[in-house]
Design an enzyme around this catalytic site. Structure first.
Site, PDB file in Angstrom:
ATOM      1  N   HIS A  63       0.847  -1.200   0.000  1.00  0.00           N
ATOM      2  CA  HIS A  63       0.000   0.000   0.000  1.00  0.00           C
ATOM      3  C   HIS A  63       0.873   1.237   0.000  1.00  0.00           C
ATOM      4  CE1 HIS A  63       0.847  -0.521   4.252  1.00  0.00           C
ATOM      5  NE2 HIS A  63       0.206   0.569   4.597  1.00  0.00           N
ATOM      6  N   ASP A  67       5.553   4.778   5.171  1.00  0.00           N
ATOM      7  CA  ASP A  67       6.508   3.853   5.795  1.00  0.00           C
ATOM      8  C   ASP A  67       6.680   2.567   4.986  1.00  0.00           C
ATOM      9  OD1 ASP A  67       3.803   3.374   6.680  1.00  0.00           O
ATOM     10  OD2 ASP A  67       4.547   2.052   8.257  1.00  0.00           O
TER      11      ASP A  67
HETATM   12 ZN   LIG Z   1      -0.260   1.468   6.564  1.00  0.00          ZN
END
Ligand SMILES: [Zn+2]
Length: 309
Positions: A63, A67
Site C-alpha cells: 500500500h 513507511d
Molecule cells: Zn499502513
C-alpha cells in the site's frame, strides 16, 4: 529460499527497527531477489546484507503509506550506481498511484535511470493472479486497512522429481542420451532387451512452497484465504493482546488476531512483523508467548533476521 527482514517496525523507524521491507531471496530457485515494500532507509539495510541490488528484479508494494514506499526513489537511484554490473530491468507491482509516485520523485530530483522499470498497477477490480512465471504464481487480494492495501500469496510451482543416476547406472543404463529420455519420463529398452520404466528412477514431484506476505490490515477473511496452507505467513502485529479495539480503529491487527488467521488458514509457521516501537524487549517475548497460546509456531522477527523456508 529465505526471507530476510530489512525493516520490521511500524510507522516510523526506531533504533532497533527500520520501517517496512523484506526480501524474498530466490537465489537457488531463479537467481533473483523479490522485495516486498520499501520503507525509507531500505537501501541502508541492504548494505548490511549480502543482497546485491541488481539481483532485485521485482518489487511488490502492499500500500502507499509512506513507511512502506518512501525508500523507493533512493533505492532505485542507488541501484543504477553499480559499476561493472549489467543493468537489469525491474518490475514494480503495487496499487494504482505507485507509478506516479516513483516517476514524480525521479523527475523532480533530476534522476535518470540506466535501466527500465515496468509498472504493474492494480486496484480493487484488477486483483487476483498478478504474475505467473514458469516457476512461481503470485496472487494479490485486498485487505482491510485505512487505505487500499493488499496481501500477496507467492506460490512456487511443484518441483519436478529428480533422476536417480546411481540407480540407473546400477541397472546397466549407459550414461548419455538415454538418461535424458528417462528424465523426461520416457520408458526405454536397453540393447539387451531390459525395459527401464522411467517412473522407477524419478522421485515423486515435491510440492512447491507457499509464502504469504500481508500488508497492514485489520483481521479479515482475505488474510485467511491468502494464507491457506502457507509454509510461512508474514503478518503484522502492530498491537498486542487486549488492544483489539485500538487496532481496529487504526486499521491494524494484534498478535492474537494474527495467530487466529494462521490457525484458520492452516499455515505452518507465523512470523510477526510491523512491531510498534512502544514494545520493549520484554514486551516482545510476551507478544510471542501470548500469540503462541493460539498458534504455537510463531516468532517475532527482528531487522536483518534471515528465515529459511
Ligand atoms: Zn499502513
Amino acid at each position: 529460499m529465505d526471507i530476510q527482514f530489512l525493516g520490521t517496525g511500524a510507522g516510523q523507524p526506531s533504533k532497533a527497527r527500520n520501517v517496512s521491507s523484506l526480501a524474498l531471496k530466490l537465489l537457488d530457485e531463479i537467481n533473483e531477489v523479490w522485495l516486498f515494500d520499501c520503507g525509507e532507509g531500505t537501501q541502508n539495510r541492504i548494505l548490511e546484507t549480502t543482497i546485491r541490488p541488481r539481483k532485485i528484479s521485482k518489487i511488490f508494494i502492499t500500500h502507499l503509506h509512506g513507511d512502506h514506499i518512501f525508500g523507493l526513489p533512493g533505492f532505485l537511484s542507488s541501484r543504477a550506481f553499480q559499476a561493472n554490473e549489467e543493468q537489469t530491468d525491474l518490475e514494480i507491482y503495487g496499487p494504482q498511484g505507485i507509478k506516479s509516485f516513483v516517476l514524480t520523485s525521479l523527475r523532480v530530483s533530476g534522476s535518470r535511470l540506466p535501466y527500465k522499470i515496468h509498472f504493474h498497477e492494480f486496484d480493487q477490480d484488477s486483483l487476483g493472479k498478478i504474475l505467473e512465471t514458469d516457476k512461481f504464481t503470485v496472487y494479490a487480494e485486498e485487505l482491510d486497512h485505512t487505505i487500499f492495501c493488499v496481501g500477496y500469496r507467492v506460490m512456487q510451482k511443484d518441483l519436478e522429481g529428480t533422476l536417480d543416476a546411481e540407480k540407473l547406472k546400477a541397472a546397466g543404463v549407459p550414461f548419455g542420451p538415454l538418461f535424458g529420455k528417462i528424465k523426461n519420463g520416457q520408458d526405454v529398452i536397453l540393447e539387451d532387451g531390459t525395459e527401464i520404466k522411467a517412473a522407477d528412477y524419478i522421485s515423486a514431484p515435491r510440492p512447491g512452497k507457499i509464502i504469504t506476505i500481508l500488508g497492514d490490515t485489520r483481521k479479515t477473511d482475505a488474510s485467511v484465504r491468502l494464507a491457506v496452507n502457507a509454509d510461512v505467513l508474514v503478518h503484522e502485529s502492530t498491537y498486542g493482546k487486549g488492544d483489539e479495539k485500538i487496532a481496529r480503529n487504526h486499521g491494524h491487527s494484534t498478535n492474537m488476531q494474527a495467530a487466529q488467521v494462521a490457525t484458520e488458514a492452516g499455515a505452518k509457521r507465523l512470523l510477526l512483523n510491523h512491531i510498534s516501537a512502544r514494545f520493549l524487549s520484554k514486551d516482545i517475548s510476551q507478544l510471542k508467548k501470548d500469540a503462541a497460546t493460539i498458534f504455537e509456531n510463531v516468532h517475532v522477527v527482528k531487522d536483518l533476521e534471515e528465515v529459511k523456508i
